[in-house]
Design an enzyme around this catalytic site. Structure first.
Site, PDB file in Angstrom:
ATOM      1  N   GLU A   1      -5.004   1.342   2.443  1.00  0.00           N
ATOM      2  CA  GLU A   1      -5.197   0.285   3.313  1.00  0.00           C
ATOM      3  C   GLU A   1      -4.885   0.796   4.831  1.00  0.00           C
ATOM      4  O   GLU A   1      -5.961   0.242   5.698  1.00  0.00           O
ATOM      5  CB  GLU A   1      -3.492  -0.428   3.199  1.00  0.00           C
ATOM      6  CG  GLU A   1      -3.679  -1.603   4.211  1.00  0.00           C
ATOM      7  CD  GLU A   1      -2.940  -1.446   5.330  1.00  0.00           C
ATOM      8  OE1 GLU A   1      -3.199  -2.088   6.201  1.00  0.00           O
ATOM      9  OE2 GLU A   1      -2.281  -0.303   5.749  1.00  0.00           O
TER      10      GLU A   1
ATOM     11  N   HIS B   1       0.810  -1.189   0.030  1.00  0.00           N
ATOM     12  CA  HIS B   1      -0.033   0.006  -0.119  1.00  0.00           C
ATOM     13  C   HIS B   1       0.931   1.180   0.060  1.00  0.00           C
ATOM     14  O   HIS B   1       2.109   1.205   0.450  1.00  0.00           O
ATOM     15  CB  HIS B   1      -1.159  -0.159   1.117  1.00  0.00           C
ATOM     16  CG  HIS B   1      -0.385   0.079   2.461  1.00  0.00           C
ATOM     17  ND1 HIS B   1      -0.170   1.143   3.279  1.00  0.00           N
ATOM     18  CD2 HIS B   1      -0.103  -0.994   3.134  1.00  0.00           C
ATOM     19  CE1 HIS B   1       0.376   1.032   4.328  1.00  0.00           C
ATOM     20  NE2 HIS B   1       0.672  -0.387   4.298  1.00  0.00           N
TER      21      HIS B   1
ATOM     22  N   ASP C   1      -0.406   4.365   1.154  1.00  0.00           N
ATOM     23  CA  ASP C   1      -0.931   5.489   1.661  1.00  0.00           C
ATOM     24  C   ASP C   1      -0.359   5.127   3.136  1.00  0.00           C
ATOM     25  O   ASP C   1       0.271   4.325   3.595  1.00  0.00           O
ATOM     26  CB  ASP C   1      -2.301   5.474   2.034  1.00  0.00           C
ATOM     27  CG  ASP C   1      -3.007   4.136   2.547  1.00  0.00           C
ATOM     28  OD1 ASP C   1      -2.440   3.270   2.132  1.00  0.00           O
ATOM     29  OD2 ASP C   1      -3.844   4.160   3.413  1.00  0.00           O
TER      30      ASP C   1
END
Length: 164
Positions: free
Chosen positions: A142, A78, A80
């Protein structure tokens, strides 16, 4: 492989610094999309191709594989972080002793660098046939429960994992 990675340590740390010094907070689509372009450039530079999956409210998701690959292994990463836009200005990447610091350095940008250089090492070693079985999905949400990527993760996982 070990000698290749040892020789690339400086480049790996420079890549990590570049990645960490780009904000990519879960709620900031613009920052995540800018970071996604960095990821795209890195993985395309080693011959992988990207499928970008647009998300209207979150950063776009990105899937990579080698041309004509038949992935049976999925790396799920992920982009983020839990850090809001502007955190990098307050706490940029730094190394003290043997420890690297900065927003997202471990979760998850260090894993992005590890994945990139593991693939580079396999290419260098002549094991590119192995890579025909690898797909990488980078999601953008996520940290907030995969609200927009859940619908992408499940079918990508089903298509990638082969059961014997």
């Amino acid at each position: 492989m070990k000698s290749y990675l040892q020789a690339e340590l400086t480049n790996m740390l420079q890549t990590l610094e570049t990645f960490v010094n780009q904000d990519s907070g879960s709620y900031d689509k613009e920052d995540i999309d800018e970071y996604g372009i960095m990821i795209k450039n890195a993985f395309e530079s080693i011959g992988m191709i990207e499928e970008e999956h647009e998300s209207l409210n979150r950063g776009n998701h990105r899937y990579f594989s080698f041309p004509e690959a038949t992935p049976s292994i999925l790396l799920l990463l992920h982009m983020d972080t839990v850090f809001k836009s502007g955190t990098v200005k307050e706490r940029p990447f730094r190394i003290e002793g043997d420890v690297a610091y900065g927003p997202g350095v471990v979760d998850m940008k260090g894993s992005h660098v590890s994945s990139l250089y593991a693939i580079k090492a396999l290419i260098e070693e002549g094991s590119s046939d192995v890579l025909q079985h690898v797909g990488i999905l980078f999601t953008s949400d996520e940290e907030i429960g995969a609200t927009s990527s859940k619908e992408l993760i499940q079918p990508t996982l089903r298509a990638s994992v082969r059961y014997s």
